[in-house]
Design a protein around this motif. Structure first.
Motif, PDB file in Angstrom:
ATOM      1  N   GLU A 180      56.665  67.359   4.625  1.00 20.91           N
ATOM      2  CA  GLU A 180      58.023  67.814   4.910  1.00 20.91           C
ATOM      3  C   GLU A 180      58.024  69.249   5.415  1.00 20.91           C
ATOM      4  N   ARG A 181      57.194  70.087   4.804  1.00 21.64           N
ATOM      5  CA  ARG A 181      57.101  71.485   5.220  1.00 21.64           C
ATOM      6  C   ARG A 181      56.609  71.593   6.661  1.00 21.64           C
ATOM      7  N   LEU A 182      55.581  70.837   7.004  1.00 22.30           N
ATOM      8  CA  LEU A 182      55.056  70.873   8.369  1.00 22.30           C
ATOM      9  C   LEU A 182      56.039  70.283   9.367  1.00 22.30           C
ATOM     10  N   TRP A 183      56.699  69.193   9.006  1.00 23.37           N
ATOM     11  CA  TRP A 183      57.681  68.609   9.920  1.00 23.37           C
ATOM     12  C   TRP A 183      58.827  69.566  10.195  1.00 23.37           C
ATOM     13  N   ARG A 184      59.315  70.238   9.159  1.00 22.95           N
ATOM     14  CA  ARG A 184      60.412  71.195   9.361  1.00 22.95           C
ATOM     15  C   ARG A 184      59.972  72.367  10.226  1.00 22.95           C
ATOM     16  N   GLU A 185      58.779  72.862   9.987  1.00 20.32           N
ATOM     17  CA  GLU A 185      58.302  74.054  10.698  1.00 20.32           C
ATOM     18  C   GLU A 185      57.907  73.749  12.141  1.00 20.32           C
ATOM     19  N   LEU A 186      57.282  72.602  12.369  1.00 18.11           N
ATOM     20  CA  LEU A 186      56.641  72.345  13.654  1.00 18.11           C
ATOM     21  C   LEU A 186      57.294  71.248  14.482  1.00 18.11           C
ATOM     22  N   GLY A 187      58.183  70.456  13.855  1.00 18.71           N
ATOM     23  CA  GLY A 187      58.632  69.234  14.496  1.00 18.71           C
ATOM     24  C   GLY A 187      59.611  69.388  15.631  1.00 18.71           C
ATOM     25  N   ALA A 203      47.208  67.629   7.140  1.00 20.46           N
ATOM     26  CA  ALA A 203      48.447  67.724   6.361  1.00 20.46           C
ATOM     27  C   ALA A 203      48.243  68.424   5.033  1.00 20.46           C
ATOM     28  N   ASP A 204      47.049  68.977   4.797  1.00 23.29           N
ATOM     29  CA  ASP A 204      46.784  69.630   3.515  1.00 23.29           C
ATOM     30  C   ASP A 204      46.809  71.155   3.610  1.00 23.29           C
ATOM     31  N   THR A 205      47.364  71.686   4.711  1.00 24.50           N
ATOM     32  CA  THR A 205      47.533  73.134   4.872  1.00 24.50           C
ATOM     33  C   THR A 205      48.990  73.387   5.229  1.00 24.50           C
ATOM     34  N   PRO A 206      49.892  73.313   4.253  1.00 21.74           N
ATOM     35  CA  PRO A 206      51.321  73.355   4.560  1.00 21.74           C
ATOM     36  C   PRO A 206      51.823  74.702   5.057  1.00 21.74           C
ATOM     37  N   GLY A 207      51.008  75.758   4.950  1.00 20.70           N
ATOM     38  CA  GLY A 207      51.459  77.065   5.397  1.00 20.70           C
ATOM     39  C   GLY A 207      51.340  77.317   6.882  1.00 20.70           C
ATOM     40  N   VAL A 208      50.873  76.337   7.651  1.00 21.94           N
ATOM     41  CA  VAL A 208      50.745  76.521   9.095  1.00 21.94           C
ATOM     42  C   VAL A 208      52.128  76.771   9.704  1.00 21.94           C
ATOM     43  N   VAL A 214      50.372  77.807  15.720  1.00 21.32           N
ATOM     44  CA  VAL A 214      50.168  76.784  16.741  1.00 21.32           C
ATOM     45  C   VAL A 214      50.290  77.384  18.139  1.00 21.32           C
ATOM     46  N   ALA A 215      51.272  78.260  18.331  1.00 22.43           N
ATOM     47  CA  ALA A 215      51.442  78.898  19.635  1.00 22.43           C
ATOM     48  C   ALA A 215      50.214  79.729  19.995  1.00 22.43           C
ATOM     49  N   ARG A 216      49.646  80.421  19.020  1.00 22.69           N
ATOM     50  CA  ARG A 216      48.421  81.193  19.279  1.00 22.69           C
ATOM     51  C   ARG A 216      47.262  80.289  19.661  1.00 22.69           C
ATOM     52  N   TRP A 268      40.892  74.362   9.352  1.00 20.88           N
ATOM     53  CA  TRP A 268      42.243  73.819   9.181  1.00 20.88           C
ATOM     54  C   TRP A 268      42.886  73.471  10.510  1.00 20.88           C
ATOM     55  N   LEU A 269      42.274  73.880  11.611  1.00 20.85           N
ATOM     56  CA  LEU A 269      42.811  73.601  12.948  1.00 20.85           C
ATOM     57  C   LEU A 269      41.656  73.523  13.918  1.00 20.85           C
ATOM     58  N   ILE A 270      41.764  72.578  14.836  1.00 21.07           N
ATOM     59  CA  ILE A 270      40.882  72.542  15.991  1.00 21.07           C
ATOM     60  C   ILE A 270      41.719  72.225  17.218  1.00 21.07           C
TER      61      ILE A 270
END
Length: 200
Positions: A44-51, A105-110, A115-117, A138-140
């Protein structure tokens, strides 16, 4: 802006949040219910932040492949069979043209800024990595031009060598690094991720 969105692909790798499924190391320490609550909170945190960001198209690479009714934002995309390397390669290969950034999905602080960077780094660089504190990432992100490598073979996944193996697999390919983050795999990491918030 719309054209940019169609060329950039953000993928969240996620397992359907169900009791007793996924995050077994975390569940062993905090219990199945707390692990489930974290899984739901993180998504939910990732969807709200990034969706809803217009700079990219959001995809959710799902496990299991079906059903996908639980995907609240983004376009479902099956991970398919095999190990993590096979899943990452498959998702990377089937997406429409353009750079791709993948997170778990296990790093909710993204954040959107993270992502823009990552996408900005994929202009001059062929790949971008977000190192994790446990030796993974946590990202590739990959630019996905012809003849640029897909660094998913020969990787010791879920180990403290995952990041280094991936760098080795890139060879001479130029890549960028983002800041280090911690993914949530155990009870101590969960406590740090949620402080001062508590799962309800």
């Amino acid at each position: 802006m719309a054209a940019d969105r169609t060329r950039r692909h953000l993928v969240i790798f996620a397992r359907q949040p169900r009791l007793g499924v996924g995050k077994r190391r975390l569940a062993a320490e905090v219990g199945d219910l707390a692990a489930l609550r974290f899984g739901r909170y993180a998504l939910e945190r990732l969807w709200r932040e990034l969706g809803a960001d217009p700079r990219w198209t959001l995809w959710v690479a799902t496990s299991p492949d079906r059903p996908t009714r639980w995907v609240r934002r983004g376009r479902p995309l099956p991970q398919g069979p095999g190990g993590l390397g096979a899943k990452l390669r498959r998702v990377t290969d089937v997406l429409p043209a353009g750079p791709v950034v993948i997170i778990g999905a296990d790093t909710p602080g993204v954040t959107r800024t993270d992502v823009a960077r990552a996408f900005a780094a994929l202009g001059p660089k062929a790949a971008v990595l977000g190192p994790a504190a446990d030796g993974g990432y946590w990202l590739i992100g990959l630019r996905r031009r012809p003849r640029e490598p897909r660094p998913f073979d020969g990787i010791r996944w879920s180990s403290d060598q995952t990041l280094q193996d991936t760098i080795d697999a890139l060879g001479d390919t130029p890549y960028a690094r983002l800041q280090m983050r911690e993914d949530v795999d155990d009870g101590a990491a969960l406590q740090r991720a949620l402080t001062p918030r508590r799962l309800r």
